[in-house]
Design a protein around this motif. Structure first.
Motif, PDB file in Angstrom:
ATOM      1  N   ALA A 175       0.828  -1.203   0.000  1.00 52.66           N
ATOM      2  CA  ALA A 175       0.000   0.000   0.000  1.00 52.66           C
ATOM      3  C   ALA A 175       0.862   1.253   0.000  1.00 52.66           C
ATOM      4  CB  ALA A 175      -0.930  -0.008   1.211  1.00 52.66           C
ATOM      5  N   GLN A 176       1.974   1.224   0.717  1.00 57.43           N
ATOM      6  CA  GLN A 176       2.878   2.368   0.727  1.00 57.43           C
ATOM      7  C   GLN A 176       3.369   2.672  -0.682  1.00 57.43           C
ATOM      8  OE1 GLN A 176       3.868   4.162   3.746  1.00 57.43           O
ATOM      9  NE2 GLN A 176       4.417   5.595   2.110  1.00 57.43           N
ATOM     10  N   GLN A 177       3.690   1.626  -1.413  1.00 57.72           N
ATOM     11  CA  GLN A 177       4.169   1.801  -2.783  1.00 57.72           C
ATOM     12  C   GLN A 177       3.061   2.294  -3.709  1.00 57.72           C
ATOM     13  OE1 GLN A 177       5.244  -1.814  -4.918  1.00 57.72           O
ATOM     14  NE2 GLN A 177       6.935  -0.763  -5.935  1.00 57.72           N
ATOM     15  N   VAL A 178       1.867   1.739  -3.547  1.00 54.52           N
ATOM     16  CA  VAL A 178       0.765   2.062  -4.460  1.00 54.52           C
ATOM     17  C   VAL A 178       0.087   3.377  -4.088  1.00 54.52           C
ATOM     18  CG1 VAL A 178      -1.516   1.317  -5.264  1.00 54.52           C
ATOM     19  CG2 VAL A 178       0.347  -0.342  -5.065  1.00 54.52           C
ATOM     20  N   TYR A 179      -0.214   3.559  -2.793  1.00 53.56           N
ATOM     21  CA  TYR A 179      -1.011   4.701  -2.353  1.00 53.56           C
ATOM     22  C   TYR A 179      -0.203   5.806  -1.691  1.00 53.56           C
ATOM     23  CZ  TYR A 179      -5.044   1.659  -3.128  1.00 53.56           C
ATOM     24  OH  TYR A 179      -5.991   0.849  -3.695  1.00 53.56           O
ATOM     25  N   GLY A 180       1.059   5.505  -1.387  1.00 56.55           N
ATOM     26  CA  GLY A 180       1.852   6.484  -0.661  1.00 56.55           C
ATOM     27  C   GLY A 180       1.577   6.484   0.820  1.00 56.55           C
ATOM     28  N   THR A 181       0.853   5.487   1.310  1.00 56.19           N
ATOM     29  CA  THR A 181       0.552   5.330   2.719  1.00 56.19           C
ATOM     30  C   THR A 181       0.302   3.858   3.011  1.00 56.19           C
ATOM     31  OG1 THR A 181      -0.998   5.872   4.520  1.00 56.19           O
ATOM     32  CG2 THR A 181      -1.893   5.832   2.289  1.00 56.19           C
ATOM     33  N   ALA A 182       0.669   3.423   4.212  1.00 59.30           N
ATOM     34  CA  ALA A 182       0.407   2.036   4.613  1.00 59.30           C
ATOM     35  C   ALA A 182      -1.042   1.828   5.013  1.00 59.30           C
ATOM     36  CB  ALA A 182       1.325   1.647   5.764  1.00 59.30           C
ATOM     37  N   THR A 183      -1.797   2.919   5.139  1.00 56.73           N
ATOM     38  CA  THR A 183      -3.200   2.833   5.566  1.00 56.73           C
ATOM     39  C   THR A 183      -4.096   3.578   4.574  1.00 56.73           C
ATOM     40  OG1 THR A 183      -2.875   4.753   7.012  1.00 56.73           O
ATOM     41  CG2 THR A 183      -2.644   2.557   8.004  1.00 56.73           C
ATOM     42  N   PRO A 184      -4.319   3.011   3.399  1.00 56.11           N
ATOM     43  CA  PRO A 184      -5.185   3.679   2.420  1.00 56.11           C
ATOM     44  C   PRO A 184      -6.619   3.793   2.936  1.00 56.11           C
ATOM     45  CG  PRO A 184      -4.701   1.430   1.747  1.00 56.11           C
ATOM     46  CD  PRO A 184      -3.830   1.712   2.923  1.00 56.11           C
ATOM     47  N   ALA A 185      -7.409   4.603   2.261  1.00 59.55           N
ATOM     48  CA  ALA A 185      -8.797   4.825   2.655  1.00 59.55           C
ATOM     49  C   ALA A 185      -9.541   3.507   2.756  1.00 59.55           C
ATOM     50  CB  ALA A 185      -9.486   5.741   1.646  1.00 59.55           C
ATOM     51  N   ARG A 186     -10.344   3.393   3.797  1.00 63.46           N
ATOM     52  CA  ARG A 186     -11.204   2.225   3.970  1.00 63.46           C
ATOM     53  C   ARG A 186     -12.575   2.538   3.386  1.00 63.46           C
ATOM     54  NH1 ARG A 186      -7.560   2.214   8.164  1.00 63.46           N
ATOM     55  NH2 ARG A 186      -6.901   0.172   8.950  1.00 63.46           N
ATOM     56  N   VAL A 187     -13.254   1.508   2.889  1.00 64.30           N
ATOM     57  CA  VAL A 187     -14.551   1.728   2.270  1.00 64.30           C
ATOM     58  C   VAL A 187     -15.712   1.191   3.073  1.00 64.30           C
ATOM     59  CG1 VAL A 187     -13.511   1.738  -0.035  1.00 64.30           C
ATOM     60  CG2 VAL A 187     -14.495  -0.373   0.881  1.00 64.30           C
ATOM     61  N   GLY A 188     -15.442   0.387   4.089  1.00 66.14           N
ATOM     62  CA  GLY A 188     -16.543  -0.182   4.866  1.00 66.14           C
ATOM     63  C   GLY A 188     -17.257  -1.280   4.114  1.00 66.14           C
ATOM     64  N   ALA A 189     -18.245  -1.851   4.764  1.00 65.94           N
ATOM     65  CA  ALA A 189     -18.921  -3.027   4.226  1.00 65.94           C
ATOM     66  C   ALA A 189     -19.666  -2.747   2.930  1.00 65.94           C
ATOM     67  CB  ALA A 189     -19.910  -3.584   5.266  1.00 65.94           C
ATOM     68  N   ARG A 190     -20.169  -1.525   2.747  1.00 63.87           N
ATOM     69  CA  ARG A 190     -20.950  -1.248   1.543  1.00 63.87           C
ATOM     70  C   ARG A 190     -20.329  -0.129   0.683  1.00 63.87           C
ATOM     71  NH1 ARG A 190     -25.966  -3.592   0.343  1.00 63.87           N
ATOM     72  NH2 ARG A 190     -25.996  -5.553   1.461  1.00 63.87           N
TER      73      ARG A 190
END
Length: 232
Positions: free
Chosen positions: A212-227
């Protein structure tokens, strides 16, 4: 009515959330690549190829292991639901094919015009996929929980891994577990074959964080939740 243990479908929700997130975030990733930045385009394209491969095998396994069995065991209720699932799979497959073609061109050029067309395709794919996954969770998973055995479910899960190599398993599982309930994750690991569970554990989270760090620039990309509601 079978006396065998029935399917535990919790891992399906994990997979669905992963697909919602990774495909939902894809248009912004593509649009964020500077014109002619081929190196960055390749990073995004490689990431989306992993997601595409997972979704393709996920749907293929459902088509093979779930829908025919539901029709055999609960024809009256299952027939209209299976028809919707199969129709949606076909529509999504067509968009995936368009996305693959667009990715193959864009990754070698990072052309802004090609990137915008690809981002538009991914946006439409995200919309169609969100509709399908919601319908599957509302309509199909309750039937699966009643009519598909744990052994049959296991066959489907094994096939859905497709051509994933052992080296890729921690990343794929880390992508799925990122937003999942920790207790559910541990239950699923506990039921894995020893040769698989031994390489998952904490490694999955670490591998996904690095990816994720490589792809998004962060180890904690946005979460989308169940729906699919983005949670920053």
């Amino acid at each position: 009515m079978t006396t065998e243990p029935l399917a535990d479908v919790r891992d399906m929700y994990m997979a669905h959330t992963m697909f919602r997130r990774e495909i939902g975030l894809a248009p912004a990733l593509i649009r964020g690549v500077a014109d002619n930045d081929v190196a960055r385009a390749a990073v995004i394209a490689d990431h989306l190829r992993i997601v595409d491969n997972g979704l393709h095998h996920h749907h293929t396994a459902e088509d093979k292991h779930l829908w025919p069995r539901l029709l055999e065991r609960d024809t009256a209720q299952a027939q209209p639901i299976v028809a919707v699932m199969e129709e949606q799979h076909t529509s999504i497959d067509q968009l995936l094919e368009a996305a693959r073609s667009g990715l193959a061109q864009w990754r070698t050029t990072a052309d802004a015009t090609q990137g915008e067309a690809l981002a538009a395709t991914m946006s439409l794919l995200s919309e169609r996929l969100a509709e399908h996954l919601a319908a599957e969770e509302d309509l199909a998973l309750p039937l699966i929980s009643q009519h598909i055995t744990a052994a049959e479910w296991g066959q489907m899960i094994a096939d859905s891994a497709g051509d994933v190599t052992p080296e890729q398993m921690p990343l794929i599982f880390g992508m799925m577990a990122y937003e999942a309930d920790p207790g559910t994750v541990q239950d699923i690991i506990a039921h894995m074959p020893p040769e698989v569970s031994g390489i998952i554990g904490d490694l999955a989270a670490q591998v996904f964080a690095a990816h994720a760090q490589q792809v998004y620039g962060t180890a904690t990309p946005a979460r989308v939740g169940a729906r699919g509601e983005v949670v920053l």
